[in-house]
Design a protein around this motif. Structure first.
Motif, PDB file in Angstrom:
ATOM      1  N   MET A  62      -5.960   2.008  12.050  1.00 49.69           N
ATOM      2  CA  MET A  62      -5.642   0.398  11.039  1.00 49.69           C
ATOM      3  C   MET A  62      -6.433  -0.476  11.722  1.00 49.69           C
ATOM      4  O   MET A  62      -7.024  -0.424  13.086  1.00 49.69           O
ATOM      5  CB  MET A  62      -4.428  -0.543  11.109  1.00 49.69           C
ATOM      6  CG  MET A  62      -3.486   0.878  10.221  1.00 49.69           C
ATOM      7  SD  MET A  62      -1.963  -0.085  10.377  1.00 49.69           S
ATOM      8  CE  MET A  62      -1.013  -0.073  12.065  1.00 49.69           C
TER       9      MET A  62
ATOM     10  N   PHE B  36      -6.677   1.370   4.536  1.00 45.36           N
ATOM     11  CA  PHE B  36      -5.905   2.183   4.238  1.00 45.36           C
ATOM     12  C   PHE B  36      -5.811   3.157   2.780  1.00 45.36           C
ATOM     13  O   PHE B  36      -5.775   4.649   3.137  1.00 45.36           O
ATOM     14  CB  PHE B  36      -3.822   2.290   3.630  1.00 45.36           C
ATOM     15  CG  PHE B  36      -2.802   2.566   3.776  1.00 45.36           C
ATOM     16  CD1 PHE B  36      -2.315   3.587   5.210  1.00 45.36           C
ATOM     17  CD2 PHE B  36      -2.612   3.469   2.687  1.00 45.36           C
ATOM     18  CE1 PHE B  36      -1.784   5.007   4.832  1.00 45.36           C
ATOM     19  CE2 PHE B  36      -1.496   4.480   2.438  1.00 45.36           C
ATOM     20  CZ  PHE B  36      -1.238   5.131   3.265  1.00 45.36           C
TER      21      PHE B  36
ATOM     22  N   ARG C  60       5.277   5.774  14.364  1.00 47.23           N
ATOM     23  CA  ARG C  60       3.590   7.047  14.159  1.00 47.23           C
ATOM     24  C   ARG C  60       3.718   7.893  14.870  1.00 47.23           C
ATOM     25  O   ARG C  60       3.600   8.363  16.116  1.00 47.23           O
ATOM     26  CB  ARG C  60       2.387   5.592  14.167  1.00 47.23           C
ATOM     27  CG  ARG C  60       2.840   4.166  13.642  1.00 47.23           C
ATOM     28  CD  ARG C  60       1.858   3.234  13.760  1.00 47.23           C
ATOM     29  NE  ARG C  60       0.761   3.553  12.546  1.00 47.23           N
ATOM     30  CZ  ARG C  60       0.349   2.837  11.744  1.00 47.23           C
ATOM     31  NH1 ARG C  60       1.298   2.136  11.233  1.00 47.23           N
ATOM     32  NH2 ARG C  60      -0.726   3.459  10.915  1.00 47.23           N
TER      33      ARG C  60
ATOM     34  N   ARG D  59      -8.382   7.195  12.868  1.00 48.24           N
ATOM     35  CA  ARG D  59      -8.304   6.847  12.274  1.00 48.24           C
ATOM     36  C   ARG D  59      -7.489   5.813  12.475  1.00 48.24           C
ATOM     37  O   ARG D  59      -6.163   6.352  12.928  1.00 48.24           O
ATOM     38  CB  ARG D  59      -8.009   7.120  10.410  1.00 48.24           C
ATOM     39  CG  ARG D  59      -7.823   5.723   9.369  1.00 48.24           C
ATOM     40  CD  ARG D  59      -6.583   5.434   9.151  1.00 48.24           C
ATOM     41  NE  ARG D  59      -6.915   4.043   8.715  1.00 48.24           N
ATOM     42  CZ  ARG D  59      -5.546   3.581   8.357  1.00 48.24           C
ATOM     43  NH1 ARG D  59      -3.967   3.980   8.765  1.00 48.24           N
ATOM     44  NH2 ARG D  59      -5.392   2.301   8.151  1.00 48.24           N
TER      45      ARG D  59
ATOM     46  N   ASN E 230       0.315   7.933  11.767  1.00 54.21           N
ATOM     47  CA  ASN E 230       1.018   6.961  10.910  1.00 54.21           C
ATOM     48  C   ASN E 230       2.362   8.051  10.544  1.00 54.21           C
ATOM     49  O   ASN E 230       2.756   8.920  11.151  1.00 54.21           O
ATOM     50  CB  ASN E 230       0.863   7.333   9.153  1.00 54.21           C
ATOM     51  CG  ASN E 230       0.307   6.131   8.477  1.00 54.21           C
ATOM     52  OD1 ASN E 230       1.085   4.887   8.555  1.00 54.21           O
ATOM     53  ND2 ASN E 230      -0.619   5.649   8.740  1.00 54.21           N
TER      54      ASN E 230
ATOM     55  N   ASN F 295       8.329   0.811   8.839  1.00 54.91           N
ATOM     56  CA  ASN F 295       6.579   1.221   8.747  1.00 54.91           C
ATOM     57  C   ASN F 295       7.733   2.635   9.539  1.00 54.91           C
ATOM     58  O   ASN F 295       7.999   3.201   8.721  1.00 54.91           O
ATOM     59  CB  ASN F 295       5.438   1.393   9.153  1.00 54.91           C
ATOM     60  CG  ASN F 295       4.651   1.844   8.112  1.00 54.91           C
ATOM     61  OD1 ASN F 295       5.289   2.938   7.111  1.00 54.91           O
ATOM     62  ND2 ASN F 295       3.655   1.580   8.029  1.00 54.91           N
TER      63      ASN F 295
ATOM     64  N   VAL G 179       0.127  -0.619  -0.172  1.00 51.68           N
ATOM     65  CA  VAL G 179      -0.212  -0.041   0.203  1.00 51.68           C
ATOM     66  C   VAL G 179       0.909   1.749   0.465  1.00 51.68           C
ATOM     67  O   VAL G 179       0.310   2.364   0.238  1.00 51.68           O
ATOM     68  CB  VAL G 179      -1.097   0.044   1.068  1.00 51.68           C
ATOM     69  CG1 VAL G 179      -2.294  -0.668   0.950  1.00 51.68           C
ATOM     70  CG2 VAL G 179       0.084   0.426   1.888  1.00 51.68           C
TER      71      VAL G 179
ATOM     72  N   GLU H  32      -4.378  -3.845   2.851  1.00 51.16           N
ATOM     73  CA  GLU H  32      -3.329  -5.371   3.258  1.00 51.16           C
ATOM     74  C   GLU H  32      -4.221  -6.603   4.008  1.00 51.16           C
ATOM     75  O   GLU H  32      -3.228  -7.380   3.611  1.00 51.16           O
ATOM     76  CB  GLU H  32      -2.547  -4.512   4.576  1.00 51.16           C
ATOM     77  CG  GLU H  32      -2.122  -2.917   4.666  1.00 51.16           C
ATOM     78  CD  GLU H  32      -0.242  -2.645   6.102  1.00 51.16           C
ATOM     79  OE1 GLU H  32      -1.298  -2.824   6.412  1.00 51.16           O
ATOM     80  OE2 GLU H  32       0.198  -2.314   4.748  1.00 51.16           O
TER      81      GLU H  32
HETATM   82  O1  EAX Z   1       1.613  -0.505   6.962  1.00 50.57           O
HETATM   83  O2  EAX Z   1      -2.887   1.304   7.049  1.00 50.57           O
HETATM   84  C1  EAX Z   1      -1.968   1.737   7.573  1.00 50.57           C
HETATM   85  O3  EAX Z   1      -1.474   2.898   8.180  1.00 50.57           O
HETATM   86  C2  EAX Z   1      -0.189   1.619   7.563  1.00 50.57           C
HETATM   87  O4  EAX Z   1       1.152   2.464   7.972  1.00 50.57           O
HETATM   88  C3  EAX Z   1       0.100   1.354   6.251  1.00 50.57           C
HETATM   89  O5  EAX Z   1      -0.790   0.590   5.904  1.00 50.57           O
HETATM   90  C4  EAX Z   1       1.658   0.562   5.917  1.00 50.57           C
END
Ligand code: EAX
Length: 324
Positions: free
Chosen positions: A170, A191, A147, A168, A208, A144, A32, A71
């Motif tokens: 995940m 995402f 965050r 928002r 994020n 990643n 993504v 994802e």
């Molecule tokens: O893995 O969905 C998210 O916020 C993630 O950080 C992104 O898909 C990368």
């Protein structure tokens, strides 16, 4: 039925099995992340190395930018062998393997070096190996990153400021539980839906790493950022188990070695990207706020009730080992 089908269903359509028998094949690698982001630079290196070392027999076709979906969908597609590879956030993957939920606990890692110590330890290896039970081979830990918060209406400084805020998240039960425990209104979604939700005011903010916030253009509607570093998010580089096991030992080695180099590249790019992107966000008119030591402590303390409530719901041995 076999005669009626003419066995046509096996003509390259059935996931990895048939493909892997032949000498030349293509690995579809969905993610993504935006094109050009550090992860995709790592995936591109992987594709290049695999192709070169197999003398062009193995092609890796990377599909960035949610082209193949969210994802969760891509993890399922990899399990079934509809695609060969993906690299989801560990949080989303934890829906498929509960033992990974320990990484979804906020403030568990102070910095990336501490995270690497755990990921590169026997414990980390064991967690990757455990994914075999979910039909997935983990080739390594990607990254990643830490965050941070990005809000539409104004800067958030303390956990108190999150009261009633639609954030928002995940689709990760532990993240949802943490934000709820501090009085926020977590709104889980994949995402690919986030940008529109921010624009339309369905959510008040998103969290994020800076790089993704910026490349996915979330910082346009959500330009009040706070460097909370509340969760360190490792991603996991996955390949379909049935596909991988159908490959020759030689090809498996080419793939594993290239994956090691990809992980090293991602880590090295990640070490500076956060600061670089932070500067770009500010240059584009965003506000980035650092927490004072006191504010940071408030955030850490805000997670204590969450730990008390949830520590016994996850793999407590692993959680304890990481904390120690
Ligand atoms: O893995 O969905 C998210 O916020 C993630 O950080 C992104 O898909 C990368």
């Amino acid at each position: 039925i076999a005669a009626a089908l003419g066995l046509s269903i096996w003509a390259g359509g059935e996931g990895g099995h048939a493909v892997a028998q032949s000498d030349s094949y293509t690995i579809k690698f969905g993610n993504v992340i935006s094109v050009g982001d550090t992860q995709n630079q790592g995936y591109a290196l992987f594709a290049e190395l695999v192709e070169e070392r197999s003398d062009g027999r193995i092609k890796v076709q990377v599909y960035p930018d949610s082209q193949l979906g969210g994802e969760r969908e891509m993890i399922e597609a990899t399990q079934f062998g509809d695609i060969e590879m993906t690299a989801p956030s560990v949080g989303v993957l934890a829906n498929f393997d509960k033992s990974l939920e320990v990484f979804d606990f906020p403030f568990i890692f102070e910095d990336a070096e501490t995270a690497y110590k755990v990921l590169d330890s026997e414990l980390g290896d064991e967690m990757l190996a455990g994914l075999e039970n979910s039909g997935l081979i983990a080739l390594g830990w990607g990254e990643n990153g830490f965050r941070n918060l990005a809000m539409v209406k104004g800067t958030v400084r303390t956990p108190e400021d999150m009261r009633g805020i639609k954030l928002r998240t995940m689709q990760v039960p532990m993240h949802i539980a943490y934000w709820r425990s501090i009085g926020a209104a977590p709104t889980p979604m994949p995402f690919p839906e986030v940008f529109t939700s921010l624009q339309q005011g369905v959510v008040d903010g998103v969290e994020n790493p800076y790089e993704l916030l910026f490349s996915a253009r979330f910082t346009e509607p959500a330009h009040f950022l706070t460097e909370t570093r509340h969760i360190y998010d490792p991603e996991v580089i996955l390949i379909s188990k049935t596909f991988f096991e159908g490959l020759s030992a030689e090809d498996q080695k080419i793939i594993r070695d290239a994956a090691d180099e990809m992980v090293a590249k991602i880590r090295s790019l990640k070490s500076t990207i956060s600061d670089e992107i932070r500067a770009k966000i500010v240059a584009a008119g965003g506000t980035v706020t650092d927490l004072t030591d006191e504010e940071r402590q408030q955030w850490i303390d805000s997670a204590i009730p969450f730990y008390k409530e949830n520590a016994s719901k996850v793999d407590t041995g692993k959680l304890k080992a990481i904390l120690e």
